[in-house]
Design a protein around this motif. Structure first.
Motif, short mmCIF file in Angstrom:
data_model
loop_
_atom_site.label_atom_id
_atom_site.label_comp_id
_atom_site.label_asym_id
_atom_site.label_seq_id
_atom_site.Cartn_x
_atom_site.Cartn_y
_atom_site.Cartn_z
N VAL A 141 0.85 -1.21 0.00
CA VAL A 141 0.00 0.00 0.00
C VAL A 141 0.87 1.25 0.00
CG1 VAL A 141 -1.61 1.36 1.39
CG2 VAL A 141 -2.02 -1.08 1.03
N ASP A 142 1.92 1.25 0.80
CA ASP A 142 2.85 2.39 0.86
C ASP A 142 3.49 2.62 -0.50
OD1 ASP A 142 4.41 4.46 1.89
OD2 ASP A 142 5.96 3.09 2.63
N ALA A 143 3.89 1.53 -1.15
CA ALA A 143 4.51 1.64 -2.48
C ALA A 143 3.55 2.26 -3.49
CB ALA A 143 4.96 0.26 -2.96
N TYR A 144 2.30 1.80 -3.48
CA TYR A 144 1.31 2.33 -4.43
C TYR A 144 1.00 3.79 -4.14
CZ TYR A 144 0.06 -1.90 -7.02
OH TYR A 144 0.07 -2.96 -7.88
N THR A 145 0.95 4.14 -2.86
CA THR A 145 0.69 5.53 -2.49
C THR A 145 1.79 6.45 -3.02
OG1 THR A 145 -0.48 4.84 -0.49
CG2 THR A 145 0.33 7.10 -0.55
N LYS A 146 3.03 6.01 -2.92
CA LYS A 146 4.16 6.80 -3.42
C LYS A 146 4.10 6.96 -4.93
CE LYS A 146 7.36 5.80 0.33
NZ LYS A 146 8.59 5.11 0.76
N ILE A 147 3.74 5.89 -5.62
CA ILE A 147 3.65 5.95 -7.09
C ILE A 147 2.56 6.94 -7.50
CG2 ILE A 147 3.01 4.64 -9.17
CD1 ILE A 147 4.29 2.16 -7.74
N ALA A 148 1.40 6.87 -6.86
CA ALA A 148 0.30 7.76 -7.21
C ALA A 148 0.63 9.22 -6.90
CB ALA A 148 -0.97 7.34 -6.46
#
Length: 276
Positions: free
Chosen positions: A126-133
């Motif tokens: 989730v943290d990884a996806y948040t950073k990408i977005a």
């Protein structure tokens, strides 16, 4: 977005074409799946089963969502999928039977070595996806209702994000083709570990940036059509039993060892700890 019912009607009106046939026996059964076929595991299992039963495995290439639709519309005898929630629903609704855990791999988040979104420092998927977005770095989505796509959407939902914009690119394609696109776009992507081990040479610009979240462990189930729903369902059930046997599990556990630095899949005993 079309409903499952609409998809089933569409599937019934569109004849399916086999991707490959494994074995030489007089009997045959149809099996729909995606990556296990692309990566050769299905061939290894099918040829071993043919030696035992004298039966041909007819592979229909389809992601998990499409495979489930094919089973529901009674167009295949069995499927192998990695979509636990959809599998639970199929069993409850009664159009899938003989659910058997057969193995697992996991999902990696891969991306450009420069890592503009700083995914490598993430504490979770989730943290990884948040950073990408937040960075609006390019992200490739299969967008095909496959097990991979469903897991991707689960992560976006857990992050409270609806991915939209020019940075979010949908391929509507299988894993290998999508990975090639990711490499050409210098983008981020969630790939299964088996595909990465077998085919990372097609993506030299990319590297693994995040792995290890238990939520990203990817369990595979085999399911058959209910009794009487398809012509060769009983033979498919025998194949599921073979895959779950010590011989079948040994094939899964060791598949890829002779070619790659590590095997491509874990067996059902390992996968069981990650079922939910």
């Amino acid at each position: 977005m079309t409903s499952i019912g609409t998809q089933v009607v569409m599937a019934q009106n569109n004849p399916i074409t086999p991707e490959a046939i494994y074995g030489k026996g007089k009997q045959s059964f149809t099996l729909a799946t995606g990556s296990p076929g692309e990566l050769g595991l299905l061939q290894a299992l099918g040829e071993a089963f043919d030696q035992q039963e004298g039966a041909r495995l007819i592979w229909i290439k389809a992601g998990s969502g499409a495979s489930l639709n094919l089973l529901k519309s009674e167009q295949v005898d069995m499927i192998m999928v990695h979509a636990p929630d959809a599998v639970n629903k199929a069993v409850v609704e009664g159009w899938a039977s003989n659910r058997t855990l057969i193995g697992s791999n996991e999902f990696y988040i891969v991306g450009p070595k420069s890592d503009p979104a700083h995914v490598s420092s993430s504490g979770s998927g989730v943290d990884a996806y948040t950073k990408i977005a937040k960075s609006e770095a390019k992200f490739i989505s299969r967008g095909d209702k496959s097990g991979t796509h469903q897991k991707e959407m689960d992560l976006w939902k857990k992050a409270g994000i609806t991915p939209t914009g020019n940075w979010y690119i949908v391929t509507n394609d299988f894993m290998t083709a999508s990975l090639k696109r990711v490499n050409s776009e210098n983008a981020y992507f969630m790939t299964d570990s088996s595909t990465w081990v077998a085919e990372k040479n097609i993506a030299p610009k990319l590297q693994i940036l995040y792995r290890g979240d238990k939520f990203l462990v990817n369990t595979y189930d085999a399911l058959a059509a209910p009794a009487g729903a398809s012509a060769n369902r009983e033979l498919a059930v025998k194949f599921i039993q073979f895959v779950a046997s010590s011989e079948g599990q040994s094939i899964i556990r060791n598949y890829g060892k002779s070619t790659y630095p590590e095997p491509l899949y874990n067996d059902a005993a390992y996968a069981k700890q990650y079922t939910y």
